[in-house]
Enzyme design. Structure first.
Site, PDB file in Angstrom:
ATOM      1  CB  ALA A  59      11.460  12.039  25.341  1.00  0.00           C
ATOM      2  CD  GLU A  78      14.403  15.661  14.618  1.00  0.00           C
ATOM      3  OE1 GLU A  78      15.611  15.815  14.315  1.00  0.00           O
ATOM      4  OE2 GLU A  78      14.017  15.220  15.719  1.00  0.00           O
ATOM      5  N   GLY A  91      16.039  -0.579  19.553  1.00  0.00           N
ATOM      6  CA  GLY A  91      15.531  -1.948  19.545  1.00  0.00           C
ATOM      7  C   GLY A  91      14.145  -2.071  20.141  1.00  0.00           C
ATOM      8  NE  ARG A 343      23.388  -1.159  27.778  1.00  0.00           N
ATOM      9  CZ  ARG A 343      22.349  -0.546  27.233  1.00  0.00           C
ATOM     10  NH1 ARG A 343      22.219   0.777  27.357  1.00  0.00           N
ATOM     11  NH2 ARG A 343      21.440  -1.230  26.571  1.00  0.00           N
ATOM     12  CD  GLU A 487      21.009  10.171  24.853  1.00  0.00           C
ATOM     13  OE1 GLU A 487      22.230   9.961  24.850  1.00  0.00           O
ATOM     14  OE2 GLU A 487      20.263   9.877  23.895  1.00  0.00           O
TER      15      GLU A 487
END
Length: 522
Positions: A59, A78, A91, A343, A487
Site C-alpha cells: 500500500a 518506515e 506470497g 479462512r 491493512e
C-alpha cells in the site's frame, strides 16, 4: 464545542495541536513572526514534503508511486530497518476480477461477482461502497502494475471463497515481485525511503478556519531501533498536501490484540513480521480517526508449525491440498471440512481437530503437485527440502508417518475419489476443480503437510470513504490531508478476508490514496 476547544480541554482524549505536540514553541512564547493572523503558534518543521507515506509495504509503495507520478515530492518513512513490512513476506497473489488475462483465457468473471463473494464471506460487514470501488478498480490497477514492471504468472487459480479463477501470482512467486520493480521506479523518481524512522505523533491543525483539523505533518524518531521507544533523534516533518497511512496491522502485538480479543493468547504464532505492532493504531485513535471492527482478527489456517512467519507450506496446502487433494484428520484418516471454505471456517475446523489431540493434514499426490507447480514453479523442491512437506511412496507409508490407521486413511482416500469422479462433493459441498475431477488421488509419490493456524490479518482499521480519506470520529467528515490504505484501513473485508484480496486492496487503494494526496491543494 469547536474542535479547538475540544482539543484544549481534553474532551477527545487527544492533544492533536501541531503547535503544542512535541514542540517547544507556544503561542505565549512565540515571536510575532511565528504567529498566524489569529495569534496561534505556527508549526515549525525540520523539513517539508508534498506527501508523506507512513509504511513501506504494497500500500505504501503504491501510494508513493502514484503520488510521484502526479508530480509530488514524496517521502516514505518506515520504522523497521528494512522496507516492505509484511508485504516482503507475502506470497504475491492478487485477485483481479474481469482481468484481461481471464478474458484471454475465456474465463467469465466480473467485479460484481467478487463483490458478492466478499460480502458473503465477510458476513455483510464490509461497506458496500468500499467493496464495489475496490473490485471495480482492480483490473485497471493490475494493468498499472504491469506498466511499472510487475510480471505476473498468468496461470490463474482460485482460493477459498472465490467463485472464479481470478488469482495471479507474481513471476517470482513472492511479494518481492511487486516491491522490487516499484522501489526501482521510486528511486528513479527521486522518492526518499527512510527506514528506522518511527512516527510517534501525527500533527493536526487546531485553527478555526477552513483547514480546521487538517493534518500538517508528523513527529518522528530518525535512527530508531525497534523495541527501544526512546531511540533515535526527534524530527518534525511537515506536509504541503497530505499524509498517507499505510502502516499495516498489529498481529505481532500480543498485548494489543489480547485486549481486543482475550482468546488470542500469547502463545499463538503470527505470520507477520515483528514490526506489525499497534503504535500507529493508537496514534490514529488519539488524533480523532474513527477505528472500526478492530476485534475481527483473522488466522491463516494452512501454516506449518515448523516454520516461522507465513512460510511456504501454506501454498502447498492452499493449492495442491485444497484444489487437487484433500485435508484429513489424523484421528480418523478422513476429511473434516470443505477445503475450499473461508479462512474462519477452516481455522475453526483445524483447531477442532487439534483440540482433540489430532493433526490436520493437507494431502496431495503427484498429480496435485504438478498442478501446483504451474502456479508456483519450484515450490515442491523448497518445501520438501525444508521438511515442511513430506514425501511418501504410498498412502500406507504416509499414514504410518503420521500415526494414522492405514486402512482408515486409504478408505478416506477412496471416499474422496468417489466424490471427485461423481463430480459432486456430497460430504462437505466443496466446489471441484475440473482438473481435480480428472486427476483423482491415485498417483504416487504422496505428499502431506501439517496445518496449524497463525494470526494473519487485522480486518478492522481507520474508517475511510471511497476516496481513501480518513474520517473523524466526532464529525464523520474527512480529516483534511489524511488518507489510508491497506491493512490499517477498516470496513472493506468485513468479518473474514478472502485470500488474494489483501494484495488487491493494498495496490488499488494505495494507488488511489497516493494520487488523492498529491492532488490536494498545497
Amino acid at each position: 464545542m469547536q474542535r479547538r476547544e475540544l482539543l484544549r480541554n481534553g474532551t477527545l482524549g487527544v492533544i492533536g495541536a501541531v503547535g503544542t505536540v512535541g514542540a517547544s514553541l507556544t503561542a505565549g512564547a512565540a515571536s510575532a513572526a511565528d504567529l498566524d493572523a489569529k495569534g496561534s503558534a505556527r508549526p515549525t518543521f525540520d523539513r517539508t514534503v508534498d506527501v508523506l507515506v507512513i509504511g513501506s509495504g504494497f500500500a505504501g509503495a503504491a501510494a508513493a508511486l502514484a503520488a510521484a507520478e502526479a508530480g509530488a515530492e514524496v517521502e516514505i518513512v518506515e520504522k523497521m530497518a528494512f522496507a516492505g513490512g509484511n508485504s516482503a513476506l507475502s506470497g504475491g497473489m492478487m485477485a483481479v476480477p474481469g482481468s484481461s488475462v481471464q478474458k484471454k483465457q475465456g474465463i467469465e468473471d466480473s467485479p460484481e461477482k467478487l463483490v458478492e463473494d466478499m460480502q458473503r464471506i465477510g458476513m455483510g460487514l464490509g461497506d458496500p461502497e468500499l467493496v464495489r470501488a475496490l473490485c471495480n478498480e482492480a483490473a485497471d490497477t493490475f494493468e498499472w502494475t504491469r506498466r511499472h514492471g510487475v510480471v505476473w504468472n498468468e496461470n490463474l487459480t482460485g482460493k477459498g471463497g472465490h467463485s472464479a479463477k481470478r488469482c495471479m501470482v507474481t513471476k517470482e512467486g513472492t511479494g518481492q515481485g511487486i516491491l522490487k520493480p516499484f522501489y526501482a521506479e521510486l528511486a528513479q523518481k527521486g522518492v526518499r525511503v527512510r527506514t528506522k524512522a518511527f512516527v510517534s505523533r501525527i500533527l493536526r491543525d487546531e485553527s478555526d478556519d477552513a483547514t480546521a483539523g487538517a493534518v500538517t505533518g508528523v513527529e518522528l524518531r530518525e535512527g530508531y531501533v525497534f523495541g527501544k521507544p526512546d531511540s533515535g533523534k526527534l524530527v518534525r516533518v511537515g506536509v504541503r498536501r497530505g499524509v498517507v497511512l499505510a502502516y499495516g496491522g498489529f498481529a505481532a502485538d500480543k498485548a494489543y490484540r489480547r485486549r481486543l480479543d482475550p482468546k488470542l493468547s500469547d502463545d499463538l504464532k503470527t505470520t507477520n513480521q515483528p514490526g506489525a505492532t499497534s503504535e500507529l493504531w493508537r496514534e490514529a485513535s488519539r488524533i480523532g480517526a474513527r477505528i472500526i471492527q478492530a476485534d475481527w482478527i483473522q488466522c491463516l489456517p494452512t501454516c506449518s508449525p515448523k516454520e516461522e512467519g507465513m512460510g511456504l507450506a501454506t501454498h502447498f496446502a492452499d493449492i495442491a491440498g485444497a484444489l487437487y487433494g484433500c485435508w484429513v484428520s489424523t484421528l480418523t484418516g478422513a476429511r473434516f471440512a470443505s477445503e475450499f471454505a473461508d479462512r474462519k471456517v477452516l481455522t475453526d475446523a483445524i483447531i477442532g481437530v487439534m483440540g482433540k489431540g489430532g493433526q490436520a493434514l493437507a494431502v496431495a499426490d503427484a498429480n496435485g503437485v504438478a498442478e501446483m507447480e504451474k502456479v508456483r514453479p519450484g515450490l515442491l523442491k523448497k518445501v520438501v527440502e525444508a521438511g515442511v512437506v513430506t514425501e511418501h511412496a504410498s498412502p500406507e507409508a504416509l499414514a504410518k508417518a503420521y500415526g494414522m490407521d492405514p486402512a482408515a486413511f486409504e478408505a478416506g482416500i477412496r471416499d474422496y475419489n468417489a466424490l471427485v469422479r461423481a463430480g459432486k462433493d456430497t460430504a462437505f459441498g466443496r466446489p471441484l476443480e475440473k482438473a481435480a475431477k480428472e486427476l483423482a488421488l491415485d498417483r504416487g509419490p504422496w505428499y502431506a503437510s501439517v496445518m496449524s493456524p497463525k494470526l494473519h490479518h487485522c480486518m478492522g482499521g481507520v474508517t475511510v470513504n471511497a476516496a481513501t480519506e480518513v474520517l473523524d470520529v466526532m464529525t464523520d467528515r474527512p480529516i483534511p490531508g489524511l488518507y489510508a490504505a491497506g491493512e490499517c484501513a477498516g470496513g472493506i473485508h468485513g468479518a473474514v478476508r478472502i485470500g488474494a484480496c489483501a494484495v488487491m486492496d493494498c495496490l488499488v487503494n494505495g494507488r488511489k490514496a497516493g494520487a488523492a494526496a498529491a492532488a490536494r491543494k498545497a
